[in-house]
Design an enzyme around this catalytic site. Structure first.
Site, PDB file in Angstrom:
ATOM      1  N   CYS A  73      -8.185  -1.576   9.380  1.00  0.00           N
ATOM      2  CA  CYS A  73      -8.961  -2.506   8.557  1.00  0.00           C
ATOM      3  C   CYS A  73      -8.210  -3.798   8.248  1.00  0.00           C
ATOM      4  O   CYS A  73      -8.764  -4.895   8.397  1.00  0.00           O
ATOM      5  CB  CYS A  73      -9.398  -1.826   7.265  1.00  0.00           C
ATOM      6  SG  CYS A  73      -8.071  -0.954   6.395  1.00  0.00           S
ATOM      7  N   HIS A  89      -9.804  -6.098   1.151  1.00  0.00           N
ATOM      8  CA  HIS A  89      -8.367  -6.324   1.317  1.00  0.00           C
ATOM      9  C   HIS A  89      -8.067  -7.821   1.341  1.00  0.00           C
ATOM     10  O   HIS A  89      -8.840  -8.613   1.898  1.00  0.00           O
ATOM     11  CB  HIS A  89      -7.874  -5.729   2.642  1.00  0.00           C
ATOM     12  CG  HIS A  89      -7.907  -4.237   2.699  1.00  0.00           C
ATOM     13  ND1 HIS A  89      -8.051  -3.437   1.594  1.00  0.00           N
ATOM     14  CD2 HIS A  89      -7.789  -3.384   3.769  1.00  0.00           C
ATOM     15  CE1 HIS A  89      -8.028  -2.167   1.962  1.00  0.00           C
ATOM     16  NE2 HIS A  89      -7.868  -2.110   3.266  1.00  0.00           N
TER      17      HIS A  89
END
Length: 329
Positions: free
Chosen positions: A127, A234
């Site tokens: 990710c 993130h």
């Protein structure tokens, strides 16, 4: 197109379904698989109810075109080859196949051409790696990359439901069950297990995957990955040393024009990428673009993306979309 989802009840698996509802993949059949514990659960998709079935070696005897996997590395190692042998294209979200030389590692905006060189399995990158590839592709193509430094600020959803529960329970004063320390009011420089070289597996994933995706096997890359008390999306600080000098305004224009990037870079107006703004969307937000005055031909940037969507489910569905109008996989 006949689609199967392996790990359909997990955080990424349920997001696969959300993304597939939003995008027109032309699904004619949908099969949902999970562990025996989750078998029998009912999930609604586009107004129709589906029953989750237990994943077995016979699951892929069905007529399936593409199987989206997000059930962990061990499951992928065992079942992905079984599906591929049946002529099913596997798009795997685990780390099981990413560094296999025969398996393409794909971010569609960056290296979609390698997807068509698959041998039955395509790997979805980590990710935190995925979101960094878009701006680094811009820099690599136009200026050349000499070195990359990552510092990540990764949300608890990267650990799945258990990570979110640790944060929510911590806010109630309960002790962490998943993380080695409480995540509330804390930053943990510890994602995945530590290796003998002092790095974590997460950090080595970013290092190795960056080189493979960009096709730069000798590129020096280093990373420090940190879990932060944010539910989703993130954030990554990137410092990149370039081969050639650059004009900051020109680089900003290049970022803004690149598919999949939204440039948010007006710090005087307090406008820069935020995790809260990235959550729920599929674009990569880039900002705080500035020259690194400590090193010649170096640049700093701040990159934010929804780690469950673009960092996992959406990227996998985008890979599937590459094969939408092809007769053979």
């Amino acid at each position: 197109m006949k689609i199967a989802i392996v790990g359909a009840t997990g955080l990424v698996g349920t997001t696969f379904l959300k993304v597939l509802e939003e995008r027109d993949l032309g699904i004619t059949e949908l099969y949902l698989f999970a562990s025996a514990k989750s078998a029998g659960k009912k999930i609604e998709f586009k107004g129709r109810e589906y029953i989750v079935k237990e994943l077995t070696e016979k699951s892929f005897d069905l007529e399936i075109d593409i199987a989206l996997f997000s059930a962990g590395g061990d499951i992928s190692k065992k079942y992905a080859p079984i599906a591929a042998e049946k002529g099913i294209l596997v798009i795997d979200n685990s780390s099981a196949w990413r560094m296999d030389e025969k398996v393409p590692l794909v971010v569609p905006e960056v290296n979609k051409e390698v997807a068509f060189k698959h041998m039955g399995i395509i790997a979805n990158p980590n990710c935190s790696t995925i979101q960094c590839m878009l701006p680094l592709k811009v820099l690599s193509e136009k200026y050349g990359l000499k070195r990359v430094i990552y510092s990540t600020y990764q949300a608890v959803s990267g650990t799945g439901h258990k990570g979110i529960e640790d944060l929510q329970n911590g806010l109630k004063g309960l002790k962490a069950k998943t993380y080695p320390h409480d995540i509330v009011n804390n930053c943990l420089p510890h994602i995945d297990s530590f290796l003998d070289n002092g790095y974590t597996k997460e950090e080595m994933k970013m290092i190795n995957e960056t080189k493979k995706i960009l096709g730069l096997p000798n590129l020096p890359v280093t990373a420090t990955c940190v879990r932060v008390p944010v539910i989703n999306s993130h954030s990554v600080s990137i410092t990149a040393e370039l081969e050639n000098d650059f004009d900051i305004d020109e680089i900003k224009k290049d970022f803004a024009a690149f598919e999949g990037i939204i440039l948010i870079d007006e710090p005087q107006k307090n406008m820069y990428p935020l995790a809260a703004d990235a959550t729920g969307q599929d674009k990569v937000l880039v900002g705080r673009v500035r020259r690194d005055f400590s090193k010649e031909k170096s640049i700093n940037l701040w990159v934010v993306a929804d780690n469950i969507r673009k960092g996992a489910a959406t990227n996998a569905v985008q890979i599937a979309e590459l094969f939408k109008n092809t007769e053979k996989f």
